[in-house]
Write an enzyme that holds these catalytic residues in place. Structure first.
Site, short mmCIF file in Angstrom:
data_model
loop_
_atom_site.label_atom_id
_atom_site.label_comp_id
_atom_site.label_asym_id
_atom_site.label_seq_id
_atom_site.Cartn_x
_atom_site.Cartn_y
_atom_site.Cartn_z
N SER A 144 0.67 -9.93 -0.30
CA SER A 144 0.40 -8.50 -0.25
C SER A 144 0.74 -7.81 1.06
O SER A 144 0.95 -6.60 1.09
CB SER A 144 -1.07 -8.24 -0.58
N LYS A 163 0.80 -1.22 0.00
CA LYS A 163 0.00 0.00 0.00
C LYS A 163 0.84 1.28 0.00
O LYS A 163 0.35 2.34 -0.40
CB LYS A 163 -0.94 0.00 1.20
#
Length: 424
Positions: free
Chosen positions: A317, A62
Site C-alpha cells: 500500500s 491514497k
C-alpha cells in the site's frame, strides 16, 4: 448518496461509479504493476503477486481516493478550500490534488507523524497547502480538523469514510482484475480506516465472487477486528502507533458495514512480524515499504497451508518510510523473533565480575547490544540493564540457566511492558 439512509440501506460502491472514478483520476494516478514475487512465490509454493501501490507518485494508493473526491467537488466548494486529517499518506494525496487542481488545503497531521511524511506533504502541496501538526494520534488530529472545517466553512476530505474516497480506492480492484491472467484465489489487503478494503472487496464480490478477501490489521490497533467481534462500531481506548498508516481507533461506518458483509477473514499481525517483513523486502527484493505497506505480505505466514498452489495478490500500500526508524524496525523484528532479550543483571561489586559474566554466561554467538551500569557504594551487588542478542531462540533458556548458576540473574524485562517501554 452521502450518508447512510434511514432505512438502513447500506452504501456499496457500484462498478460504473468506480469506472468513472478511474477515468477521473487517470491523469494523475499511475496504473501500478501487478508483479509476481519470486521470493514469496517460492516460499509459499503459490503464485504470489504484489500490487505495487508504493510506486504511485505520492508513494501510496491514497492519491486515488483523495483526487477522486476533490476533483468531483463543485467549483464554488473548491474555491472555499478543503481540509483533511491524516497520519501521512492521505495528507500527501490531498496535498498533491490541491496543487494539481489549484485549490487551497489545510492538512492536520499528528505531532507524532514521521518527519519524512510531513516534509513530503509540504513538498507535494507547495504554496497551496498549510500543514498543522496537532495531537498525538490521527483521531486527535481528526477532531481538531473538524472544528477548523466548521469554523471556516471548508470541505472536509475524509481519509476513508467517504463514498468518493472509497470509489477512488476501489479502482485498485478493477486494475487487478484487468491485469491478472488467471482467476485470483486470495487478496490480502491492509486495513486502517477501511476505505481500501471496502472499495476492493466490493469490486471483487461483484466481478470475482469466488476470490477470498482477507483484511489485515496491526495487532496493536485492531479496530476492525474488535468491531466485527462486537457486531458494531467500536472505538479503541488506546492503540499502538507504530504502524502509523493503519493506527486508527475507529474504522469508518460505511467501511464497517461493507467489510462486515464482504470480508472472508480478518487477521491481526504483530508489529514485530511486520518489521521483519520490511527488512526482508528490502534485503531480498530491494523494495522499500512503510509498516502499513508490509502488512498484507506479513499475513501470508498465517495462511501458508491454505494458499499453496493458489493465485494470491498482496496490496503493497505504501513506501513512505523514514530511514531514521530503521533501528527501531530492526529492534522490533529481533524481539518478535525471540533473538533480543533484556535483563537486570546483578553484578558483584568486585574486580573481574564483568569478565566472569562474559566468560561464564555469554555463549560463543551471543552479543551484548545494551549495557547500563551504576555502581552502588556500600553494597555487595549493583544492578545493570543488559541487552543480549542471541543467534537462535533455542539459545535463550541455556543463557538464563548460566546466569542463574553463576548468580548473575536479576530480572527478565521483555515480558514487563511497564519497564520495557523505556528501552524500546
Amino acid at each position: 448518496m452521502d450518508t447512510l439512509l434511514a432505512d438502513k440501506k447500506i452504501y456499496k460502491p457500484q462498478v460504473e461509479a468506480v469506472k468513472e472514478a478511474a477515468e477521473r483520476i487517470s491523469k494523475v494516478v499511475v496504473k501500478t504493476p501487478l508483479m509476481q514475487s519470486f521470493t514469496y512465490t517460492n516460499k509459499f509454493s503459490a503464485n504470489v503477486m504484489l500490487k505495487r501501490e508504493d510506486l504511485q507518485q505520492v508513494r501510496s494508493y491514497k492519491i486515488r481516493g483523495a483526487y477522486n473526491k476533490i476533483s468531483s467537488l463543485p467549483k464554488e466548494q473548491l474555491n472555499k478550500g478543503v481540509i483533511c486529517a491524516s497520519a501521512g499518506n492521505h495528507a500527501q494525496g490531498v496535498a498533491f490534488a490541491c496543487n494539481k487542481l489549484r485549490a487551497k488545503g489545510v492538512i492536520y497531521m499528528p505531532i507524532t507523524t514521521p518527519r519524512q511524511k510531513v516534509e513530503q506533504t509540504k513538498m507535494f502541496g507547495g504554496e497551496w497547502v498549510e500543514v498543522v501538526l496537532k495531537g498525538d494520534t490521527f483521531d486527535d488530529s481528526f477532531k481538531s480538523s473538524m472544528k477548523h472545517a466548521d469554523k471556516f466553512g471548508l470541505v472536509f476530505i475524509h481519509p476513508f469514510d467517504d463514498e468518493k474516497v472509497i470509489e477512488g480506492q476501489a479502482t485498485i480492484g478493477l486494475e487487478i482484475l484487468e491485469q491478472a491472467n488467471e482467476p485470483i484465489d486470495y487478496v490480502f489487503a491492509p486495513l486502517g480506516g477501511g476505505g481500501l478494503l471496502a472499495g476492493i472487496s466490493s469490486m471483487f464480490k461483484e466481478l470475482s465472487p469466488n476470490t477470498k478477501i482477507i483484511g489485515v490489521e496491526p495487532e496493536g490497533a485492531a479496530s476492525m477486528t474488535s468491531s466485527l467481534k462486537e457486531g458494531k462500531l467500536v472505538e479503541l481506548k488506546s492503540i499502538e502507533r507504530f504502524v502509523d498508516g493503519a493506527a486508527v481507533q475507529k474504522v469508518g461506518s460505511r467501511n464497517f458495514e461493507i467489510c462486515k458483509e464482504n470480508l472472508d477473514k480478518m487477521i491481526t499481525v504483530p508489529e514485530g512480524k511486520i518489521c521483519q517483513t520490511i527488512l526482508d523486502l528490502y534485503n531480498q527484493d530491494a523494495i522499500v515499504v512503510e509498516p502499513a505497506g508490509a502488512m498484507a505480505i506479513s499475513a501470508l505466514d498465517f495462511f501458508a497451508e491454505e494458499i499453496k498452489g493458489k493465485n494470491v495478490v498482496c496490496i503493497v500500500s505504501g513506501s513512505n518510510n523514514d530511514i531514521t526508524r530503521t533501528a527501531e524496525i530492526k529492534e522490533r523484528a529481533l524481539l518478535y523473533a525471540g533473538l533480543k532479550h533484556y535483563f537486570v543483571i546483578s553484578f558483584p561489586q568486585r574486580a573481574g565480575a564483568l569478565k566472569d559474566f562474559l566468560e561464564k554466561v555469554l555463549g560463543p554467538k551471543d552479543d551484548i547490544t545494551h549495557f547500563e551500569y551504576s555502581k552502588k557504594h556500600h553494597r555487595e551487588n549493583a544492578p545493570a540493564v543488559v541487552g543480549i542478542e542471541i543467534n537462535d531462540p533455542a539459545d535463550f533458556e541455556p543463557l538464563v540457566d548460566r546466569m542463574k548458576a553463576n548468580n548473575f540473574y536479576g530480572e527478565y524485562l521483555n515480558d514487563k511492558p511497564n519497564l520495557f517501554q523505556y528501552l524500546v
